[in-house]
Every structure is written in C-alpha cells, then in structure tokens.
Design a protein around this motif. Structure first.
Motif, PDB file in Angstrom:
ATOM      1  N   THR A  12       0.810  -1.325   0.093  1.00  9.05           N
ATOM      2  CA  THR A  12      -0.060  -0.147   0.001  1.00  9.05           C
ATOM      3  C   THR A  12       0.747   1.215  -0.255  1.00  9.05           C
ATOM      4  O   THR A  12       0.477   2.303   0.173  1.00  9.05           O
ATOM      5  CB  THR A  12      -0.957   0.029   0.942  1.00  9.05           C
ATOM      6  N   THR A  82      -0.507   7.346  -3.494  1.00  6.77           N
ATOM      7  CA  THR A  82      -1.676   6.799  -3.937  1.00  6.77           C
ATOM      8  C   THR A  82      -1.801   6.201  -5.046  1.00  6.77           C
ATOM      9  O   THR A  82      -2.235   5.107  -5.410  1.00  6.77           O
ATOM     10  CB  THR A  82      -2.802   7.787  -3.612  1.00  6.77           C
ATOM     11  N   SER A  85       0.370   3.036  -5.164  1.00  8.52           N
ATOM     12  CA  SER A  85      -0.425   2.014  -4.661  1.00  8.52           C
ATOM     13  C   SER A  85      -1.360   1.444  -5.545  1.00  8.52           C
ATOM     14  O   SER A  85      -1.419   0.419  -5.863  1.00  8.52           O
ATOM     15  CB  SER A  85      -1.244   2.326  -3.249  1.00  8.52           C
ATOM     16  N   ASP A  89      -1.215  -2.204  -7.162  1.00 10.59           N
ATOM     17  CA  ASP A  89      -2.440  -3.262  -7.224  1.00 10.59           C
ATOM     18  C   ASP A  89      -2.532  -4.109  -8.241  1.00 10.59           C
ATOM     19  O   ASP A  89      -2.891  -5.192  -8.276  1.00 10.59           O
ATOM     20  CB  ASP A  89      -3.502  -2.517  -6.575  1.00 10.59           C
ATOM     21  N   TYR A 133      -1.381   2.603   6.826  1.00 12.60           N
ATOM     22  CA  TYR A 133      -1.115   2.479   5.630  1.00 12.60           C
ATOM     23  C   TYR A 133      -1.880   3.379   4.568  1.00 12.60           C
ATOM     24  O   TYR A 133      -1.974   3.224   3.418  1.00 12.60           O
ATOM     25  CB  TYR A 133      -1.713   1.038   5.350  1.00 12.60           C
ATOM     26  N   ASN A 143      -8.186  -3.685   0.042  1.00 16.18           N
ATOM     27  CA  ASN A 143      -6.780  -4.026   0.478  1.00 16.18           C
ATOM     28  C   ASN A 143      -6.430  -5.340   1.030  1.00 16.18           C
ATOM     29  O   ASN A 143      -5.364  -5.797   0.777  1.00 16.18           O
ATOM     30  CB  ASN A 143      -6.396  -2.914   1.377  1.00 16.18           C
TER      31      ASN A 143
END
Length: 215
Positions: A12, A82, A85, A89, A133, A143
């Motif tokens: 994250t 962000t 992340s 992902d 996180y 998440n």
C-alpha cells in the motif's frame, strides 16, 4: 501478524514522510491520465477521488484542527503515493493471474476476522489501516484482498513476499503491462517495481500551503 503487516506496508506504499506534490502541464500522451497500466487508464480525476477519500477519512478521525494540520503536513506526497499503490495493485493482480491464483470472498473475510481479533475489533482495524497504510475504511476489504492475493502468490511461487522470487514475478508483470506514468507523478521502475521521481523541466514544486488549498 508481523509478516502480514510488512506485506501491507509494501503493497500500500505507506506514506512515510512529507514530500511536495508535483504539478505540471500534461503532454498529449498523458492528457487526463495519471498512469496507463496495460489497457487500463488511471485518470487524474480517479486519483484525486482516491486522495479525497483518504483526506476525508483522516479528517473524520482527527477532529482537532491542529492535529489534522500535522497529519496533512506529514502526508504531503499523498497523491504520488496513492498512485503508486493503485499501479502496484494492478501489477500484483496481473502476477497473481499469471500464477493461477484466485481469491474468494471467504478468504478475505477470514483475514479480516483474524485481524479484527488481533487489533480489537472492526473500528480498531479501520483506524490502524488508515493511520499506518493510508487506507480509508471503504477501501479496507479491497486492500485485504490484495494482502491475501500477495500471500497466495508467494505460496504458489514457493517463496515469501519479502523474497526476490516474489518481486521478480511482480517485475515480470510490470513489463507485461508496460506501465506508463505521467511524469508529474514520477516514473515507474520495472526492476524495482515502484514509482521513482522523474526530473523534468516542466515540473515544478508547489508550497505546502498551495497543496492544502488545492487538495
């Protein structure tokens, strides 16, 4: 628990220090896009929406003005982190698909139940994930799905999430997806599987006060 928390930290891109936001005049290749991952575009508006989710959750969790100001000051690079992340992902999901890994809702719920027991309940878990996180409550299950996916991928590879074999799989997925990041947010390092700052002449730093005013 320690290994899972370490994995969460890696996946994250927890915000560890203040960093100035970057603004730029976007070029035609990145017009409206913060990043392109495979055939998926992460738009600037989508990124801003995700950042606003975190800021709103932080504001609700920290009603004191002075304390909230310190939280904002300590997470100045929230947009770039962000985006990192969000890209990671997708890279992880591609690596999991390549390895034939699938995650069920039951898998996610089992992890959530375990973490709630360890942290002291649902609210405590949400607070922990937000503070450590940068994950707002409405994104918690998403998440946790990634945490399960990471663990199952490592298991399928016969390794652990902190070992080179695991990150080699993510590097391979990064190459397959041909991650292209808007220079205002940095660039994507395929080998390191992470965002790095890009030095470009048309990118300029803005002051902390300007950041808060345009967040």
């Amino acid at each position: 628990m320690h290994r899972r928390r370490r994995t969460a930290l890696l996946l994250t891109a927890v915000i560890a220090a203040a960093a100035p936001l970057l603004t730029a005049c976007g070029n035609d290749g990145h017009a409206g896009a913060a990043a392109v991952v495979g055939d998926q575009r992460i738009t600037v508006s989508e990124l801003e929406s995700r950042v606003n989710e975190v800021r709103t959750a932080q504001r609700e969790a920290v009603p004191d003005e002075a304390q909230y100001a310190r939280v904002v000051a300590g997470t100045g690079g929230i947009a770039r982190d962000t985006l990192h992340s969000m890209v990671l992902d997708r890279v992880l999901h591609r690596a999991a698909e390549d390895a034939g890994v699938t995650v069920s809702r039951r898998d996610v719920q089992q992890l959530r139940d375990e973490l709630e027991r360890q942290t002291g309940g649902a609210k405590a878990l949400e607070t922990t994930w937000l503070q450590q996180y940068g994950v707002p409550p409405q994104r918690l299950d998403d998440n946790l799905r990634l945490q399960v996916e990471a663990q199952q991928l490592a298991s399928a590879l016969g390794t652990q999430t902190n070992q080179p074999a695991f990150w080699a799989a993510l590097s391979k997925a990064s190459k397959e997806l041909d991650v292209d990041m808007n220079p205002r947010y940095g660039s994507w390092d395929v080998e390191k599987v992470g965002r790095v700052d890009a030095k470009t002449p048309w990118v300029r730093e803005v002051t902390a006060s300007r950041q808060q005013g345009t967040a």
